[in-house]
Design an enzyme around this catalytic site. Structure first.
Site, PDB file in Angstrom:
ATOM      1  N   ASN A  85       0.804  -1.223   0.000  1.00  0.00           N
ATOM      2  CA  ASN A  85       0.000   0.000   0.000  1.00  0.00           C
ATOM      3  C   ASN A  85       0.842   1.280   0.000  1.00  0.00           C
ATOM      4  OD1 ASN A  85      -2.411   1.880   0.806  1.00  0.00           O
ATOM      5  ND2 ASN A  85      -3.260  -0.086   0.163  1.00  0.00           N
ATOM      6  N   ARG A  86       0.258   2.386   0.507  1.00  0.00           N
ATOM      7  CA  ARG A  86       0.842   3.705   0.252  1.00  0.00           C
ATOM      8  C   ARG A  86       1.767   4.187   1.372  1.00  0.00           C
ATOM      9  NH1 ARG A  86      -3.920   3.444  -2.334  1.00  0.00           N
ATOM     10  NH2 ARG A  86      -4.000   4.346  -4.412  1.00  0.00           N
ATOM     11  N   HIS A 111       2.613   0.226  -3.161  1.00  0.00           N
ATOM     12  CA  HIS A 111       2.935  -1.193  -3.362  1.00  0.00           C
ATOM     13  C   HIS A 111       4.386  -1.429  -3.785  1.00  0.00           C
ATOM     14  CE1 HIS A 111      -1.098  -2.241  -2.510  1.00  0.00           C
ATOM     15  NE2 HIS A 111      -1.639  -2.040  -3.697  1.00  0.00           N
ATOM     16  N   HIS A 181      -2.020  -9.697  -3.598  1.00  0.00           N
ATOM     17  CA  HIS A 181      -3.006  -8.761  -4.143  1.00  0.00           C
ATOM     18  C   HIS A 181      -3.964  -9.463  -5.106  1.00  0.00           C
ATOM     19  CE1 HIS A 181      -4.609  -4.955  -5.537  1.00  0.00           C
ATOM     20  NE2 HIS A 181      -3.790  -4.287  -4.747  1.00  0.00           N
ATOM     21  N   ALA A 182      -4.485 -10.638  -4.719  1.00  0.00           N
ATOM     22  CA  ALA A 182      -5.427 -11.358  -5.586  1.00  0.00           C
ATOM     23  C   ALA A 182      -6.746 -10.602  -5.683  1.00  0.00           C
ATOM     24  CB  ALA A 182      -5.671 -12.752  -5.027  1.00  0.00           C
ATOM     25  N   TYR A 183      -7.305 -10.594  -6.895  1.00  0.00           N
ATOM     26  CA  TYR A 183      -8.634 -10.005  -7.144  1.00  0.00           C
ATOM     27  C   TYR A 183      -9.630 -11.158  -7.261  1.00  0.00           C
ATOM     28  CZ  TYR A 183      -6.653  -5.427  -8.538  1.00  0.00           C
ATOM     29  OH  TYR A 183      -6.018  -4.214  -8.582  1.00  0.00           O
ATOM     30  N   ASP A 246     -11.913   1.227  -0.308  1.00  0.00           N
ATOM     31  CA  ASP A 246     -10.462   1.148  -0.474  1.00  0.00           C
ATOM     32  C   ASP A 246      -9.805   1.609   0.818  1.00  0.00           C
ATOM     33  OD1 ASP A 246      -7.932   0.873  -1.482  1.00  0.00           O
ATOM     34  OD2 ASP A 246      -8.094   2.454  -2.993  1.00  0.00           O
ATOM     35  N   GLU A 314      -6.442  -7.664   1.263  1.00  0.00           N
ATOM     36  CA  GLU A 314      -4.985  -7.742   1.384  1.00  0.00           C
ATOM     37  C   GLU A 314      -4.601  -7.668   2.853  1.00  0.00           C
ATOM     38  OE1 GLU A 314      -3.819  -4.331  -1.192  1.00  0.00           O
ATOM     39  OE2 GLU A 314      -5.842  -4.641  -1.909  1.00  0.00           O
TER      40      GLU A 314
HETATM   41  C1  BGC Z   1      -5.001   0.005  -3.200  1.00  0.00           C
HETATM   42  C2  BGC Z   1      -5.723   0.748  -4.282  1.00  0.00           C
HETATM   43  C3  BGC Z   1      -4.976   0.528  -5.567  1.00  0.00           C
HETATM   44  C4  BGC Z   1      -4.967  -0.948  -5.845  1.00  0.00           C
HETATM   45  C5  BGC Z   1      -4.281  -1.343  -7.123  1.00  0.00           C
HETATM   46  C6  BGC Z   1      -5.022  -1.448  -3.550  1.00  0.00           C
HETATM   47  O1  BGC Z   1      -4.334  -2.158  -2.581  1.00  0.00           O
HETATM   48  O2  BGC Z   1      -5.549   0.219  -1.932  1.00  0.00           O
HETATM   49  O3  BGC Z   1      -5.823   2.113  -3.977  1.00  0.00           O
HETATM   50  O4  BGC Z   1      -5.550   1.228  -6.621  1.00  0.00           O
HETATM   51  O5  BGC Z   1      -4.357  -1.607  -4.782  1.00  0.00           O
HETATM   52  O6  BGC Z   1      -3.086  -0.796  -7.278  1.00  0.00           O
END
Ligand code: BGC
Length: 348
Positions: A85-86, A111, A181-183, A246, A314
């Protein structure tokens, strides 16, 4: 715990521009549940669930070929590391030294920047019902100090559990906070996730600044669209959630896994065919409802992605911990070992 039967040790998935070969692994258990794993980025690239009504649902977004993964900008199933994350201002200060990190989302670091572990070819080996991946993130990667040696093993059990075990060591003091980071879309991804019922074992989340960076404050979910404590459809209040969810939820230390006290239940997701429970030893989980999924990008079978097509859960330390002294610490020193365990159980 009974072992899954390994159906395919490995197959060739593609060749990197460097000429190196990338293997794909498939693990299959005695109930027919299958997962695919890639050496590049340690991606979890498919979870195929055999459902009662017949047929198989692949519950993960992904791509058909290696080029899709090389071009991936949405972290579509990969490991995220060193730090998930950020990080605000794309910098942090440790022992008086300020480290400037890649600014890969405006002024922010997301990330692990441009040289994250998702961009590395991991070495791999099969060990019973696990695939063990290893990588070396060089000193200075994306601006971080220390050479980091990381391991990630994926294990598939006959209890329909996928267990992710992360560990890492560093040559210099640095932050470590890894995730996957699985969707997911438990219906296969042709429709939005709105009819998935989500329960989160969390009564508060970390508040964000305008750049989606945690500012050190917490917000109670009670009475807000963010309250999933009693379970509700993801679509129910999504229109009031600022374009979608988010945020990093703080996991309540409540329900433990029956076989492992360290693992706490953090989330459950249900559809008519499949349910999924996530347990972790981490303090947080980012619930991201696929808000930025972009139809100009194509996923498996060449089908365009679309907004709210999938969700991510996540498991992680709180984002931006390195700049928030009140958050649980994510700094690891030489001689210490970073560890993280997450378990995803399917019922079908
Ligand atoms: C973040 C989102 C981001 C995404 C894909 C997530 O973990 O919280 O803000 O856009 O990942 O990069």
């Amino acid at each position: 715990m009974a072992e899954s039967k390994l159906v395919a040790q490995s197959s060739k998935f593609g060749i990197l521009p460097t000429g190196e070969q990338v293997l794909k692994y498939t693990l299959r258990n005695s109930n027919g549940l299958e997962i695919d794993l890639l050496e590049y980025g340690a991606y979890l690239s498919a979870i195929r669930v055999p459902v009662k009504k017949g047929g198989v649902i692949d519950v993960l977004l992904g791509y058909d070929d290696l080029q899709g993964y090389l071009d991936d900008k949405i972290y579509c199933g990969c490991v995220v590391g060193r730090v998930a994350n950020r990080i605000g201002g794309a910098k942090f200060t440790l022992d008086g030294h300020t480290y400037n990190l890649d600014k890969n989302r405006g002024e922010v670091h997301l990330h692990a920047g441009y040289s994250g572990m998702n961009t590395l070819l991991w070495s791999s080996k099969v060990n019973g019902n696990s695939v063990q991946f290893s990588c070396v993130s060089p000193d200075g990667a994306s601006g971080y100090p220390g050479e980091v040696r990381a391991d990630l093993s994926y294990t598939l059990t006959n209890d329909n559990e996928i267990v992710l075990d992360y560990s890492a060591n560093t040559s210099k003091k640095c932050p470590l906070n890894m995730t996957n980071h699985a969707y997911f879309n438990l219906q296969g991804g042709t429709e939005t996730i709105y009819t998935h019922k989500l329960t989160l074992n969390s009564s508060k989340y970390t508040a964000l600044d305008n750049n989606l960076v945690p500012n050190g404050e917490f917000i109670e979910v009670s009475g807000t669209p963010y309250d999933f404590t009693a379970g509700k459809l993801i679509g129910q209040d999504i229109a009031s959630s600022n374009g979608g969810y988010d945020v990093n939820y703080c996991i309540n230390d409540k329900v433990k896994h029956s076989k492992c006290d360290q693992l706490k239940l953090c989330a459950e997701v249900e559809t008519s065919e499949i349910s999924m429970s996530i347990f972790t030893d981490q303090v947080g989980v980012q619930f991201y409802s696929g808000n930025f999924l972009d139809p100009s990008k194509l996923g498996k079978k060449g089908v365009p992605f679309f907004k709210h097509q999938a969700f991510c859960l996540e498991t992680q330390g709180y984002p931006n911990s390195v700049n928030q002294p009140a958050f649980p610490d994510t700094i690891v020193s030489p001689g210490q070992t970073y560890t993280h365990a997450t378990l995803i159980q399917f019922k079908f």
